[in-house]
Every structure is written in structure tokens, then in C-alpha cells.
Scaffold this motif. Structure first.
Motif, PDB file in Angstrom:
ATOM      1  N   ALA A 102       5.063  13.933   6.578  1.00 22.84           N
ATOM      2  CA  ALA A 102       6.297  13.209   6.248  1.00 22.84           C
ATOM      3  C   ALA A 102       6.181  12.482   4.913  1.00 22.84           C
ATOM      4  CB  ALA A 102       6.631  12.220   7.352  1.00 22.84           C
ATOM      5  N   GLY A 103       5.081  12.745   4.185  1.00 19.90           N
ATOM      6  CA  GLY A 103       4.885  12.100   2.885  1.00 19.90           C
ATOM      7  C   GLY A 103       4.373  10.683   2.985  1.00 19.90           C
ATOM      8  N   LEU A 104       3.796  10.311   4.134  1.00 20.52           N
ATOM      9  CA  LEU A 104       3.283   8.963   4.342  1.00 20.52           C
ATOM     10  C   LEU A 104       1.764   9.007   4.403  1.00 20.52           C
ATOM     11  CD1 LEU A 104       5.792   7.917   7.156  1.00 20.52           C
ATOM     12  CD2 LEU A 104       5.949   7.335   4.725  1.00 20.52           C
ATOM     13  N   ASN A 105       1.124   8.329   3.479  1.00 17.67           N
ATOM     14  CA  ASN A 105      -0.343   8.335   3.438  1.00 17.67           C
ATOM     15  C   ASN A 105      -0.874   6.994   3.938  1.00 17.67           C
ATOM     16  OD1 ASN A 105      -3.040   8.657   2.941  1.00 17.67           O
ATOM     17  ND2 ASN A 105      -2.835   9.104   0.766  1.00 17.67           N
ATOM     18  N   TYR A 106      -1.347   6.993   5.176  1.00 17.82           N
ATOM     19  CA  TYR A 106      -1.913   5.788   5.781  1.00 17.82           C
ATOM     20  C   TYR A 106      -3.411   5.966   6.047  1.00 17.82           C
ATOM     21  CZ  TYR A 106       2.883   4.183   6.566  1.00 17.82           C
ATOM     22  OH  TYR A 106       4.184   3.765   6.402  1.00 17.82           O
ATOM     23  N   ASN A 107      -4.071   6.771   5.225  1.00 14.51           N
ATOM     24  CA  ASN A 107      -5.480   7.084   5.463  1.00 14.51           C
ATOM     25  C   ASN A 107      -6.373   5.847   5.455  1.00 14.51           C
ATOM     26  OD1 ASN A 107      -5.050   9.764   5.839  1.00 14.51           O
ATOM     27  ND2 ASN A 107      -5.695  10.407   3.810  1.00 14.51           N
ATOM     28  N   MET A 108      -6.053   4.879   4.600  1.00 12.80           N
ATOM     29  CA  MET A 108      -6.936   3.716   4.492  1.00 12.80           C
ATOM     30  C   MET A 108      -6.473   2.534   5.346  1.00 12.80           C
ATOM     31  SD  MET A 108      -6.075   2.339   0.661  1.00 12.80           S
ATOM     32  CE  MET A 108      -4.435   1.797   0.180  1.00 12.80           C
ATOM     33  N   VAL A 109      -5.413   2.723   6.123  1.00 11.52           N
ATOM     34  CA  VAL A 109      -4.861   1.628   6.916  1.00 11.52           C
ATOM     35  C   VAL A 109      -5.755   1.315   8.113  1.00 11.52           C
ATOM     36  CG1 VAL A 109      -2.980   1.002   8.476  1.00 11.52           C
ATOM     37  CG2 VAL A 109      -2.468   1.957   6.232  1.00 11.52           C
ATOM     38  N   THR A 110      -6.131   0.049   8.239  1.00 15.29           N
ATOM     39  CA  THR A 110      -6.851  -0.469   9.409  1.00 15.29           C
ATOM     40  C   THR A 110      -6.277  -1.854   9.721  1.00 15.29           C
ATOM     41  OG1 THR A 110      -8.597  -1.656   8.193  1.00 15.29           O
ATOM     42  CG2 THR A 110      -8.959   0.704   8.614  1.00 15.29           C
ATOM     43  N   SER A 111      -6.749  -2.449  10.796  1.00 14.57           N
ATOM     44  CA  SER A 111      -6.293  -3.807  11.143  1.00 14.57           C
ATOM     45  C   SER A 111      -7.115  -4.886  10.442  1.00 14.57           C
ATOM     46  CB  SER A 111      -6.347  -4.018  12.661  1.00 14.57           C
ATOM     47  OG  SER A 111      -7.645  -3.766  13.157  1.00 14.57           O
ATOM     48  N   PHE A 112      -8.084  -4.470   9.607  1.00 20.99           N
ATOM     49  CA  PHE A 112      -8.883  -5.397   8.807  1.00 20.99           C
ATOM     50  C   PHE A 112      -8.273  -5.420   7.409  1.00 20.99           C
ATOM     51  CE2 PHE A 112     -13.573  -6.548   7.618  1.00 20.99           C
ATOM     52  CZ  PHE A 112     -13.172  -7.848   7.407  1.00 20.99           C
ATOM     53  N   ARG A 113      -7.476  -6.475   7.114  1.00 15.26           N
ATOM     54  CA  ARG A 113      -6.690  -6.511   5.895  1.00 15.26           C
ATOM     55  C   ARG A 113      -6.884  -7.831   5.164  1.00 15.26           C
ATOM     56  NH1 ARG A 113      -3.301  -6.044  10.297  1.00 15.26           N
ATOM     57  NH2 ARG A 113      -2.383  -4.005  10.768  1.00 15.26           N
ATOM     58  N   LEU A 114      -6.695  -7.773   3.848  1.00  7.31           N
ATOM     59  CA  LEU A 114      -6.635  -8.987   3.031  1.00  7.31           C
ATOM     60  C   LEU A 114      -5.531  -8.780   2.022  1.00  7.31           C
ATOM     61  CD1 LEU A 114      -7.879 -11.762   2.180  1.00  7.31           C
ATOM     62  CD2 LEU A 114      -9.236 -10.469   0.507  1.00  7.31           C
ATOM     63  N   MET A 115      -4.681  -9.797   1.866  1.00  2.00           N
ATOM     64  CA  MET A 115      -3.532  -9.644   0.978  1.00  2.00           C
ATOM     65  C   MET A 115      -3.202 -10.961   0.283  1.00  2.00           C
ATOM     66  SD  MET A 115      -0.902  -9.401   4.185  1.00  2.00           S
ATOM     67  CE  MET A 115      -2.252  -8.786   5.195  1.00  2.00           C
ATOM     68  N   LYS A 116      -2.462 -10.833  -0.802  1.00  2.00           N
ATOM     69  CA  LYS A 116      -1.916 -12.023  -1.441  1.00  2.00           C
ATOM     70  C   LYS A 116      -0.736 -12.537  -0.623  1.00  2.00           C
ATOM     71  CE  LYS A 116      -3.267 -10.741  -6.156  1.00  2.00           C
ATOM     72  NZ  LYS A 116      -2.807 -10.362  -7.504  1.00  2.00           N
ATOM     73  N   SER A 117      -0.451 -13.803  -0.762  1.00  2.00           N
ATOM     74  CA  SER A 117       0.595 -14.419   0.070  1.00  2.00           C
ATOM     75  C   SER A 117       1.961 -13.781  -0.164  1.00  2.00           C
ATOM     76  CB  SER A 117       0.667 -15.921  -0.200  1.00  2.00           C
ATOM     77  OG  SER A 117       0.994 -16.178  -1.556  1.00  2.00           O
ATOM     78  N   LYS A 118       2.197 -13.251  -1.371  1.00  2.00           N
ATOM     79  CA  LYS A 118       3.507 -12.671  -1.661  1.00  2.00           C
ATOM     80  C   LYS A 118       3.788 -11.434  -0.803  1.00  2.00           C
ATOM     81  CE  LYS A 118       1.886  -9.951  -5.662  1.00  2.00           C
ATOM     82  NZ  LYS A 118       2.051  -9.766  -7.132  1.00  2.00           N
TER      83      LYS A 118
END
Length: 301
Positions: free
Chosen positions: A144-160
Motif C-alpha cells: 500500500a506504499g506504507l513503509n513501517y519497517n523501522m517502527v517499534t514501540s521504543f520511540r524518541l521524538m521532539k515535542s512538536k
């Protein structure tokens, strides 16, 4: 000032909470980052809440209790909506994610100016069936054109990146990473260790994992609708050609149409119905996307 908020969705984790807080205490005593932990209890029916409150902590914390079990992704979204630090992390409650690994994610996020970093496991410590199912789902999503290969529940992000959850009240969410990856302009991954669950069994049974995968395919992709639309179009074209052939035989060779013509008409009309349903479904999907704010414009700065 708090540098980092760590969101931890908790569900029936009384066997692991003490070890988790002990590990967080160890990291708090060693790291230069000042952090706050946001525990989101997803309506546990064990002693998880009592354990969270009673355990001594070397860090600040919030405890949010949900009225019913909404699922890990909704609980995570609620935690993100309550965050206020410039950086926000999410980890699981079973110590399969080591808080000490956040140091590496923070270095990558800050030094490379990335919006969202996923901790990708060097070796998954899940059951073989779960690893296979995860790999199969990601392959289907790529169609479907969606690449979630690196997606895990261990995440770090900027507040924005969490802004979409702060602007409005949080509703039930099936797959939070669709929201996060749409907002985060720069994304990357960092290799981390994945540890075996310390105590107890995973709250995700085989049936729950299958239902979760089906919900992602049904609600976060257009794969079923596109299949119905294309299958209906192909059926309509093929049986229109068959109808043309039988009509030609009738005119040129005076062949009685009979039973074959009835079958062709039936399949042609079925194809047209499927095509129409697919088109109507696309419009309904657009309404669903709009209601879940997946098409909203996010102003980052």
C-alpha cells in the motif's frame, strides 16, 4: 527543568513494575538528563497502580488512570498529550526496553537534528510466530506504499511531533505511528538491545495480535477497498467481453443465448456492483480519515 518525558503505558504489569522503576532509578542516578515518567494505566485489574505509587523513585512522575482498557496505542497517545518536555520517549512496561538505551537515541536525535527516532532491535526477543506475523504485516503494508519497517514501540521524538495529540482531546487510536510518521519530517532509527520479558507473559495473545493486524489493514490502509474496486472492474470488463462474444454469435450465427447469457449478465452486474461499492467505500474512507484527523494540517513552528 525537565529535559525528557518518558511515556509508559501500563496494563496488568504488577510483576514488572518494581523492576522497571528500579531500572529507571538507576538511570536517573547516572544520566545528566532530568526526566519525568508518565505512567498511563490502561485500566489494569491487578496491583499495578499500587506498585507504581508505593515504589520509591529518584525521578518525577505522573500517574494517569484510564476508565477502561483502550489499548496500548491509545494509552500512549494520552501520555503524549500530557507531556511538556522538549523531548518525549515511549517504552514498554515489561523492561524489554532498557531505559539506559535512551542515551543513544538522545544523542542521535540531538546531534543529527532528527524529529523522530525508533529503537530498532538487533534481535527480537518475541515468539517466532509474533516475529513472523510482524514481518508479514509490514510486507502487506508496503504493497500500500506504507513503509513501517523501522517502527517499534521504543520511540524518541521532539515535542512538536506530539502536537496533534495536544490540540484536541484524544480519541481511541488503533495505530499511533501513522500519526507520528506523518508529522515527523526527519525520521531515523538506532540499533538497540531487546531483552526477554522479566516476569509473566505478554498481554498480546495470538488472537489479539491477529485482530490488531486486521484493524491496521482495514482502517489504516486502502488495500481492501482497492482490491474490491479493481476486482469488480476486472470482472465487469471480462464479462462484458463475454457478453459481446455471445451477442455476436447470436447475430452472426443465430446461436441461442440461453443459460450462458444469463451467467454472463449475472457476473457482469456483480462486477459493476463491486466496482460501485469500492468507489463508495473510498468516499467513506475519506470521511473516516477526516474524522480521525489524519488529514489535518500540522503547523510545527
Amino acid at each position: 527543568m525537565i529535559d525528557l518525558d518518558i511515556v509508559i503505558p501500563v496494563y496488568n504489569s504488577s510483576l514488572n513494575v518494581s523492576s522497571l522503576i528500579e531500572r529507571l532509578n538507576s538511570w536517573a542516578n547516572e544520566t545528566t538528563y532530568k526526566f519525568q515518567v508518565i505512567f498511563v494505566d490502561d485500566c489494569s485489574n491487578d496491583n499495578s497502580i499500587k506498585k507504581i505509587i508505593s515504589e520509591p523513585k529518584a525521578f518525577e512522575y505522573k500517574l494517569i488512570q484510564l476508565a477502561k482498557n483502550y489499548g496500548q496505542h491509545t494509552a500512549t497517545a494520552v501520555g503524549l498529550s500530557k507531556s511538556s518536555a522538549p523531548y518525549v520517549a515511549t517504552i514498554d512496561d515489561d523492561l524489554q526496553h532498557d531505559p539506559f538505551e535512551l542515551e543513544n537515541l538522545l544523542k542521535m536525535l540531538i546531534h543529527e537534528d532528527i524529529d523522530l527516532v525508533y529503537g530498532v532491535y538487533q534481535k527480537k526477543e518475541h515468539a517466532a510466530f509474533r516475529n513472523f506475523g510482524s514481518s508479514l504485516l509490514k510486507r502487506i503494508l508496503r504493497l500500500a506504499g506504507l513503509n513501517y519497517n523501522m517502527v517499534t514501540s521504543f520511540r524518541l521524538m521532539k515535542s512538536k511531533v506530539t502536537k496533534t495529540f495536544k490540540n484536541t482531546s484524544v480519541t481511541s487510536i488503533i495505530f499511533i505511528d501513522e500519526y507520528l510518521t506523518k508529522i515527523a519530517k526527519n525520521q531515523s532509527s538506532c540499533l538497540v538491545n531487546h531483552f526477554s520479558r522479566k516476569e509473566g507473559q505478554s498481554n498480546y495473545s495470538t488472537w489479539k495480535l491477529v485482530k490488531f493486524a486486521l484493524k491496521i489493514i482495514l482502517f489504516h490502509t486502502a488495500i481492501p477497498l482497492r482490491f474490491i474496486t479493481r476486482f469488480g472492474l476486472v470482472m465487469a470488463i471480462v464479462f462484458f467481453m463475454f457478453g459481446f462474444y455471445f451477442t455476436y454469435n447470436k447475430i452472426a450465427n443465430n446461436v441461442p443465448l440461453g443459460y450462458s447469457s444469463l451467467i454472463v449478465a449475472l457476473f457482469f452486474s456483480t462486477g459493476m456492483i463491486l466496482l460501485s461499492l469500492g468507489i463508495i467505500g473510498e468516499y467513506i474512507r475519506k470521511i473516516w480519515i477526516s474524522q480521525n484527523k489524519l488529514d489535518q494540517v500540522i503547523i510545527l513552528e
